[in-house]
Design an enzyme around this catalytic site. Structure first.
Site, PDB file in Angstrom:
ATOM      1  N   ASP A  16     -23.835  -2.991 -34.132  1.00 47.72           N
ATOM      2  CA  ASP A  16     -23.692  -4.243 -33.403  1.00 47.72           C
ATOM      3  C   ASP A  16     -24.999  -4.998 -33.605  1.00 47.72           C
ATOM      4  OD1 ASP A  16     -23.555  -6.321 -31.612  1.00 47.72           O
ATOM      5  OD2 ASP A  16     -23.412  -5.078 -29.817  1.00 47.72           O
ATOM      6  N   LYS A  78     -30.035 -14.493 -34.879  1.00 50.98           N
ATOM      7  CA  LYS A  78     -28.595 -14.588 -35.161  1.00 50.98           C
ATOM      8  C   LYS A  78     -28.097 -16.031 -35.046  1.00 50.98           C
ATOM      9  CE  LYS A  78     -24.326 -12.230 -33.768  1.00 50.98           C
ATOM     10  NZ  LYS A  78     -23.831 -11.160 -32.869  1.00 50.98           N
ATOM     11  N   GLU A 177     -16.429  -8.832 -33.021  1.00 48.94           N
ATOM     12  CA  GLU A 177     -16.947  -8.115 -31.859  1.00 48.94           C
ATOM     13  C   GLU A 177     -15.895  -7.849 -30.786  1.00 48.94           C
ATOM     14  OE1 GLU A 177     -20.344 -10.557 -31.105  1.00 48.94           O
ATOM     15  OE2 GLU A 177     -21.355  -9.780 -32.877  1.00 48.94           O
ATOM     16  N   ASP A 199     -15.811 -11.989 -24.254  1.00 46.88           N
ATOM     17  CA  ASP A 199     -17.106 -11.514 -24.752  1.00 46.88           C
ATOM     18  C   ASP A 199     -18.160 -12.606 -24.630  1.00 46.88           C
ATOM     19  OD1 ASP A 199     -19.269 -10.604 -26.197  1.00 46.88           O
ATOM     20  OD2 ASP A 199     -18.160 -10.133 -28.022  1.00 46.88           O
TER      21      ASP A 199
END
Lengths: 612, 179
Positions: A16, A78, A177, A199
């Site tokens: 992850d 990211k 994810e 999420d």
């Protein structure tokens, strides 16, 4: 003789790669498990720091560097993956990214005296995770499944895969994810049903709705916002604190990186406390001055209501696209640290009319799911299969800048579409195809993916050439384009110019440049592997010492074995894998007679029990 | 690229399908071909799995939607299913379309009185489409029983009309948020 054959089978890990934290997990027999770092922590903060001596520091160790040397550190990289400078202008106001000059098509961030592309920074985080896994598992780790936000576009996915390659990982699959989270949650518990995965991570928001049927996880629809997460909440608190400090102390700290970083950590602590307490205090000490501010949960909730509300629109759109009503949703899974916030949980409960699952740690669930997917790919997990979708429509720019959609969003991937192109002018030998991703009507409002140049078309009258182009989105959500001349059947050459991100050549160059790191990693992995081997032979010898065969040995032989064992134990404390290997070999030789004796004992025992 | 979706799903070419059965076939074929199950195989086998799964997914998308499925059958049977015919207003709808455009124009000028009129128009168009769908269902069954090309010609006409009505429904529903 006691040496155990180590199967040289590479383990596939699940990673992850998060905005705030990253984790690595693997399938330990039948159960996914997060791998601890050397510091004993499961979470590796996604912070990278370049020390003055050129050393790269990643994770918890980089936390302090971020405060002491913010100009040599980076976090939340990211947010920059697969993006152009134009895309991140807004972020730059809130995040202390230092972008190098000339970052038009590929962003380069400055760390100290060096510059790095976002995939290179991510690769440094991946390299740390790879090392953690190799140290813990005692073998080389070269294959991985990496998760990405479901709403990541093609360029962001490519950038993530590039990061893996630069880190020396063969990225077997990019998994969304939320889908990974669904895999992590009790699979056999429920054979059929509709699951919503909400999420809310550090930087991105995803919502996915899945249908579960006999081990098949079919994603019906996905939606989200790649610019919405816990960081936004932190920024709200940070702004208040900075304003307070300015009026209380008369100092504007907003431009002092070190101060902002310290204060950010302070507001994050208060935010996290507010998930469990009804009030918390922001405590900030700076050069002998103290700032204290109590934040009640009520005030906090007022501050972030609109952020939480921004997640609800995509949820409703997702239900509509999936063709389900809230009543039809059987289970809701929460993922991401921000879902610990009571206001978020409440909003989810009201919207989906279902009590969300919180049994698994929301920080770990994605990595655990990535490990399950790694297990599916390696064959360790059977009967489960993930059918995912592409989050955004794929289109071609037509005359007048209008987009013609060829693969619609929420199509199950792999998905393909064919289009035939021709020339518009006599004697024309190439055709340029502009591929975009997005839902808007005009190409300029969509995300430019790449320009494909069909080259070397035979010159003929306008409209006579027939080039069949096939667009295929693979199981990673990444576009592949092939073309052939319909008349000759020959493959048509295509030149790909990605609009954002790195070309293949650039990635190759970066892999080349990272080999120095790789050698160091390889040495570490070899040491770890040798230690595991040493432990096994030492354990086997210890066991043999308790057998009859041991007592049949001459005393000098027994002494030789004990000495060899001690030397091997000593060698294991060194970082020299050749030495460990040599001592393993010594012990192996020393135990030769012992092993033979044991074998004979075993044979005698076996013969005793049989009737000849 | 020219794989026959019906053949891939081991189904006869037909206009009416049992969606539960289609889903079952889709899952079964997914378990056979999905690239995840080929990760340890040779590159050639992986490529084959990718191609087969793309056909499977593309096919499932087309076959599970009755309209897309009908258009696909028409194409397979050699019919031209281009855009023609959808631009011209069907004569029996002329008046309706005129009124809809008037109402939309009024709305654009800021006259919210047209709103109920739009809602009513939308209800009428939806009823038309429902009737048309029932008609299509009958025709589908007829063609499945006996493959008469004439039935397909009628179906094509109905599909064109349906597309036109769907555009009208979208127009009537797509009322700007801010007035």
């Amino acid at each position: 003789m006691f040496q155990i054959e180590f199967e040289n089978q590479d383990k596939v890990v699940g990673i992850d790669l998060g905005t705030t934290n990253s984790l690595v997990a693997w399938m330990n027999l039948t159960k996914p498990e997060v791998i601890l770092g050397a510091d004993g922590d499961k979470l590796v903060p996604s912070i990278v720091s370049l020390a003055a001596d050129g050393q790269i520091i990643v994770g918890n160790a980089a936390r302090q560097e971020l405060i002491d040397h913010p100009e040599r550190s980076i976090y939340s990289v990211k947010r920059l993956m697969g993006r152009g400078v134009g895309d991140v202008r807004e972020e730059l106001k809130l995040f202390p990214f230092r972008i190098a000059e000339g970052s038009e098509s590929v962003i380069r961030v400055v760390l100290g005296e060096k510059t790095f592309t976002p995939p290179e920074v991510s690769a440094l985080i991946l390299r740390q995770l790879k090392k953690n896994a190799e140290d813990a598992l005692g073998c080389n780790v070269t294959k991985a499944v990496i998760t990405v936000p479901a709403y990541f576009n093609d360029a962001q996915r490519q950038a993530t895969r590039d990061a893996g390659r630069i880190a020396g990982l063969d990225v077997l699959r990019l998994v969304n994810e939320p889908t990974a989270a669904a895999l992590a949650y009790g699979l056999d518990k429920r054979r059929e049903g509709i699951i919503a995965v909400y999420d809310l991570g550090g930087g991105t928001f995803d919502i996915s709705i899945l249908k579960l049927m006999d081990g098949i996880f079919e994603v019906l629809a996905t939606n989200g916002d790649t610019h919405l997460g816990g960081d936004d909440i932190d920024n709200r608190l940070l702004r208040i604190a900075l304003e307070d400090v300015k009026s209380e102390w008369g100092d504007d700290l907003a431009h002092i990186g070190e101060a902002v970083q310290t204060l950010r950590q302070c507001v994050i602590r208060a935010k996290e406390a507010l998930s469990f307490a009804t009030s918390a205090v922001i405590e900030f000490d700076w050069h002998g001055k103290q700032y204290r501010r109590e934040i009640t949960r009520e005030l906090f909730e007022n501050l972030i209501t609109d952020i939480v509300d921004r997640t609800l629109g995509p949820c409703r759109d997702c239900m509509r696209d999936a063709g389900v009503t809230p009543e039809q949703i059987d289970e809701v899974v929460l993922v991401g640290g921000s879902t610990r916030i009571p206001l978020v949980r409440g909003a989810v409960e009201v919207l989906f009319r279902a009590r969300p699952h919180t049994e698994l740690n929301p920080d770990e669930v994605v990595a655990l799911g990535a490990a399950v997917q790694a297990g599916i790919l390696s064959g360790a997990v059977e009967n489960q299969l993930l059918l995912d979708v592409t989050p955004l429509s794929l289109g071609i720019e037509m005359y007048g800048g209008v987009v013609s959609k060829i693969i619609h969003r929420n199509s199950t991937i792999p998905a393909s579409a064919g289009e035939t192109f021709t020339t518009g002018v006599d004697g024309q030998t190439n055709v340029l195809i502009h591929v975009v991703q997005g839902e808007r009507e005009l190409a300029k409002d969509c995300r430019s993916l790449a320009r494909f140049d069909l080259k070397g078309i035979e010159p003929m009258s306008a409209g006579f050439a027939r080039i069949e182009v096939r667009f295929l989105i693979d199981a990673n959500g990444i576009l592949q384009v092939t073309a052939r001349d319909a008349r000759t059947g020959r493959e048509q050459s295509i030149e790909v110019k990605p609009s954002y991100g790195l070309t293949d050549e650039q990635v190759e160059a970066m892999i080349e440049a990272s080999i120095d790191y790789a050698e160091a990693d390889y040495a570490a992995a070899q040491v770890a592997g040798a230690r595991v081997e040493a432990d096994a032979i030492l354990a086997a010898t210890e066991k043999a010492k308790r057998s009859d065969a041991w007592h049949e040995l001459a005393s000098d032989e027994r002494q030789a074995i004990t000495d060899a064992m001690n030397r091997l134990r000593q060698a294991c404390h060194s970082e020299d894998h050749a030495l460990i290997k040599a001592e393993i070999e010594h012990l192996n030789e020393a135990t030769h007679t012992l092993a033979e004796n044991m074998m004979n004992t075993a044979v005698r025992g076996a013969l005793k029990g049989t009737k000849v | 690229m020219s794989a026959d979706y019906f053949a891939f799903f081991e189904l006869p070419r037909s206009l009416a399908l049992d969606l539960k059965d289609l889903e079952k076939r889709f899952y079964k074929l997914s378990r056979q071909w999905h690239p995840d199950l080929f990760a340890r195989k040779s590159p050639a086998e992986q490529e084959q799995a990718l191609e087969a799964t793309a056909v499977l997914n593309d096919g499932y998308r087309v076959l599970r939607d009755p309209i897309a499925r009908a258009l696909y059958v028409l194409k397979q049977e050699g019919f031209d299913v281009g855009e023609q015919g959808t631009k011209d207003v069907p004569p029996e709808l002329l008046e309706e379309v005129f009124e809809l455009n008037m109402a939309l124009e009024e709305l654009r000028m800021g006259d919210t009185d047209a709103l109920p009129q739009l809602a009513a128009a939308r209800t009428r168009f939806e009823a038309m489409r429902a009737a048309l769908d029932a008609d299509l269902g009958t025709k589908f069954a007829a063609w499945d029983a006996v493959h008469t090309p004439g039935t397909l010609t009628e179906i094509r006409a109905l599909l064109n009309r349906r597309k036109y009505i769907t555009n009208l429904i979208d127009k009537a529903s797509n009322v700007p948020d801010r007035i």
